[in-house]
Design a protein around this motif. Structure first.
Motif, short mmCIF file in Angstrom:
data_model
loop_
_atom_site.label_atom_id
_atom_site.label_comp_id
_atom_site.label_asym_id
_atom_site.label_seq_id
_atom_site.Cartn_x
_atom_site.Cartn_y
_atom_site.Cartn_z
N GLY A 1 0.82 -1.21 0.00
CA GLY A 1 0.00 0.00 0.00
C GLY A 1 0.85 1.26 0.00
N THR A 2 1.92 1.24 0.77
CA THR A 2 2.83 2.39 0.81
C THR A 2 3.57 2.54 -0.51
OG1 THR A 2 3.14 1.98 3.18
CG2 THR A 2 4.70 3.47 2.13
N GLN A 3 3.88 1.42 -1.15
CA GLN A 3 4.57 1.49 -2.44
C GLN A 3 3.78 2.32 -3.45
OE1 GLN A 3 5.79 -2.35 -4.02
NE2 GLN A 3 6.24 -3.12 -1.97
N SER A 4 2.46 2.14 -3.47
CA SER A 4 1.61 2.90 -4.40
C SER A 4 1.70 4.39 -4.13
CB SER A 4 0.16 2.43 -4.30
OG SER A 4 0.03 1.07 -4.64
N LYS A 5 1.72 4.76 -2.85
CA LYS A 5 1.75 6.19 -2.49
C LYS A 5 3.12 6.79 -2.76
CE LYS A 5 -2.07 5.89 0.76
NZ LYS A 5 -2.59 6.20 2.09
N ILE A 6 4.18 6.02 -2.53
CA ILE A 6 5.52 6.51 -2.85
C ILE A 6 5.66 6.70 -4.35
CG2 ILE A 6 7.95 5.81 -2.94
CD1 ILE A 6 7.15 6.96 -0.27
N LEU A 7 5.07 5.80 -5.13
CA LEU A 7 5.09 5.95 -6.58
C LEU A 7 4.45 7.27 -6.99
CD1 LEU A 7 5.59 4.77 -9.41
CD2 LEU A 7 3.36 3.62 -9.23
N ARG A 8 3.35 7.63 -6.35
CA ARG A 8 2.68 8.88 -6.65
C ARG A 8 3.55 10.08 -6.26
NH1 ARG A 8 0.24 10.41 -10.36
NH2 ARG A 8 -0.74 8.33 -10.30
N VAL A 9 4.27 9.98 -5.15
CA VAL A 9 5.18 11.05 -4.74
C VAL A 9 6.27 11.24 -5.78
CG1 VAL A 9 6.88 11.79 -3.00
CG2 VAL A 9 4.74 10.72 -2.27
N LEU A 10 6.82 10.14 -6.29
CA LEU A 10 7.87 10.23 -7.29
C LEU A 10 7.38 10.89 -8.56
CD1 LEU A 10 9.59 6.72 -6.89
CD2 LEU A 10 10.18 8.89 -5.81
N VAL A 11 6.12 10.68 -8.89
CA VAL A 11 5.55 11.27 -10.11
C VAL A 11 5.23 12.74 -9.91
CG1 VAL A 11 3.59 11.21 -11.70
CG2 VAL A 11 4.62 9.06 -10.92
N ASP A 12 4.58 13.07 -8.78
CA ASP A 12 4.06 14.42 -8.56
C ASP A 12 4.98 15.32 -7.73
OD1 ASP A 12 1.83 13.55 -9.92
OD2 ASP A 12 0.65 13.16 -8.11
N GLN A 13 5.93 14.72 -7.00
CA GLN A 13 6.79 15.48 -6.09
C GLN A 13 5.96 16.20 -5.02
OE1 GLN A 13 10.62 15.98 -6.23
NE2 GLN A 13 10.02 13.95 -6.94
N GLN A 14 4.83 15.62 -4.65
CA GLN A 14 4.02 16.17 -3.56
C GLN A 14 3.16 15.07 -2.97
OE1 GLN A 14 1.65 19.26 -5.35
NE2 GLN A 14 0.20 17.85 -6.27
#
Length: 469
Positions: free
Chosen positions: A244-257
């Motif tokens: 579950g955290t992996q998905s959110k970290i992926l989003r951080v890497l894409v959006d930088q937020q």
């Protein structure tokens, strides 16, 4: 740094505070509305911000500016002032990260005391960060083997970019040290280096630790991602990160937020990401334990960190470095290594790699009662009692169960392969150490079924010195 930004819609108030602070030796900047304030902050974050809550004819009020500053420049202390102050406003400001709250009309001495305390708190924070960076600088890369030189060359190349790096290698090989080396020699060297121990955090705690929290009682609690803003976030053993955290970290890497747990505002971060793993991530992806999209985002520059087995030539240098380190940091006796001890260290199996070698050296120095050279007899030789904290001797096994002739051949084969391995496959150096002519050693290896230049049973690549035909 003593640059203070004063934001107040009343010109007389901001100029009065500015004059007083300049008399005290501070440098000041003034802003009368939110646009001017944000322009000044974006141009250069101040050492301290004095901020009025109510700003007439402004798009943002003081609380809005406070939230923005704490999101983008969390280290800047903010002192809130207001002529309409009440306990609710004060509590709201403190929860959003303000250092203190002063109500107008304020006492000049009180204001100066608060400012000095805020500046001192900021100074101590920066000193703490410098100490942490000094620890990073002290963590040196040591080695001279071909495998180590290849690693160092790759690390030096990636220091010049902001590319994401994936460090792969066995436990204890020095992956975090390699990550710190990248950070220490990069343009972000003066920014934070924050480690996320993916294997050491409970899954239910991971997101709060990474993203931070916002609660009514405790206000904003920045997470590790915010703490690493401007610097490096290092995911140690990233394969252990919950799905579950992996998905959110992926989003951080894409959006930088991202959004804090329990919060609603977006938090922007500028991060370089370095990850490490001792597992085969392709197998983890196949088993459904790691997200392929995240793997591709993290694995931009893959670097293999060699095991100690692959860099045996570095063992004497590393052992001596650890002896000096223990002497400097713990006051343990500074001792030399005997030739026999060096030879034994290079013929031991190291499942725990460099970390295991460091632990072994520390143990010998603590338990040893001598001041002279460390002898081979002082080194632990029983693998059964130590696991990864001990070394076992390669020259052991089933010799006692064999007839004399077979045992002698097995011993010679194991002994010579061990020495060849010790000298990185260099036949000339091996021959010199064992006391044989190089041609005689070649004949002996051939008689024992070992072919020079073949990897096979030797488990190593044998090579001649370039200067010798």
């Amino acid at each position: 740094m003593s640059d203070i930004l004063i934001v107040d819609d009343e010109r007389d108030i901001r100029e009065l505070i500015g004059d007083i602070l300049e008399d005290e030796g501070y440098t000041t900047r003034l802003a009368g509305n939110s646009n001017e304030a944000m322009a000044e902050i974006n141009a250069a974050p101040p050492a301290l911000l004095i901020l009025d809550i109510w700003l007439k004819d402004s798009k943002m009020d003081g609380i809005d500016i406070l939230k923005t500053v704490k999101r983008d420049n969390p280290d800047v202390p903010v002192v809130i002032i207001s002529g309409h102050g009440n306990i609710e406003i004060a509590v709201a400001a403190i929860k959003q990260g303000a250092y203190d709250f002063i109500e107008k009309p304020f006492n000049i001495d009180q204001l100066l005391v608060v400012i000095r305390r805020a500046m001192e708190a900021s100074r101590l924070r920066h000193e703490n960060q410098k100490l942490k960076r000094r620890e990073t600088v002290a963590a040196e890369m040591k080695g001279d083997s071909p495998a180590f030189r290849v690693l160092l060359g790759q690390l030096d190349k990636v220091t010049k970019s902001n590319g994401r790096v994936m460090l792969a290698g066995p436990a204890g090989a020095g992956k975090e040290l390699a990550a710190r080396y990248i950070h220490m020699h990069s343009a972000r060297a003066n920014a934070p280096f924050v480690t996320v121990n993916c294997a050491g955090v409970a899954p239910e705690s991971m997101e709060g630790m990474l993203f931070g929290r916002e609660t009514a009682d405790r206000g904003i609690e920045p997470g590790l991602l915010e703490q690493a803003h401007g610097g490096v976030i290092y995911f140690d053993e990233v394969a252990d990160m919950p799905l579950g955290t992996q998905s959110k970290i992926l989003r951080v890497l894409v959006d930088q937020q991202f959004t804090r747990v329990g919060g609603g505002d977006k938090v922007r971060v500028d991060l370089r990401v370095i990850s490490s793993t001792n597992r085969d991530l392709a197998e983890e992806i196949e088993a459904g334990r790691f997200r392929q999209e995240l793997y591709h985002r993290l694995n931009v520059v893959p670097i293999a960190v060699p095991s100690l087995e692959d860099r045996r030539e570095d063992i004497p240098l590393l052992a001596r470095y650890f002896i000096e380190h223990c002497h400097k940091t713990q006051g343990l006796t500074l001792r030399e290594l005997s030739e026999d001890a060096v030879a034994l260290l290079q013929t031991m199996v190291w499942p725990g790699n460099v970390r295991q070698l460091k632990n072994l050296v520390e143990r010998v120095l603590i338990l040893g009662d001598g001041t002279g050279e460390i002898e081979a007899r002082e080194l632990p030789q029983d693998a059964a009692t130590g696991g990864e904290e001990e070394g076992r001797i390669v020259l052991s096994g089933i010799l006692a169960t064999l007839p004399l002739r077979e045992a002698r051949e097995a011993f010679e084969r194991e002994y010579l392969l061990t020495q060849i391995n010790r000298f990185g496959g260099n036949i000339s150096r091996t021959a010199s150490f064992v006391g044989m002519e190089r041609s005689a050693l070649h004949r002996k290896l051939k008689s024992l079924g070992v072919v020079t230049g073949a990897k096979g049973g030797a488990r190593i690549a044998l090579f001649e010195e370039e200067s010798v035909d």
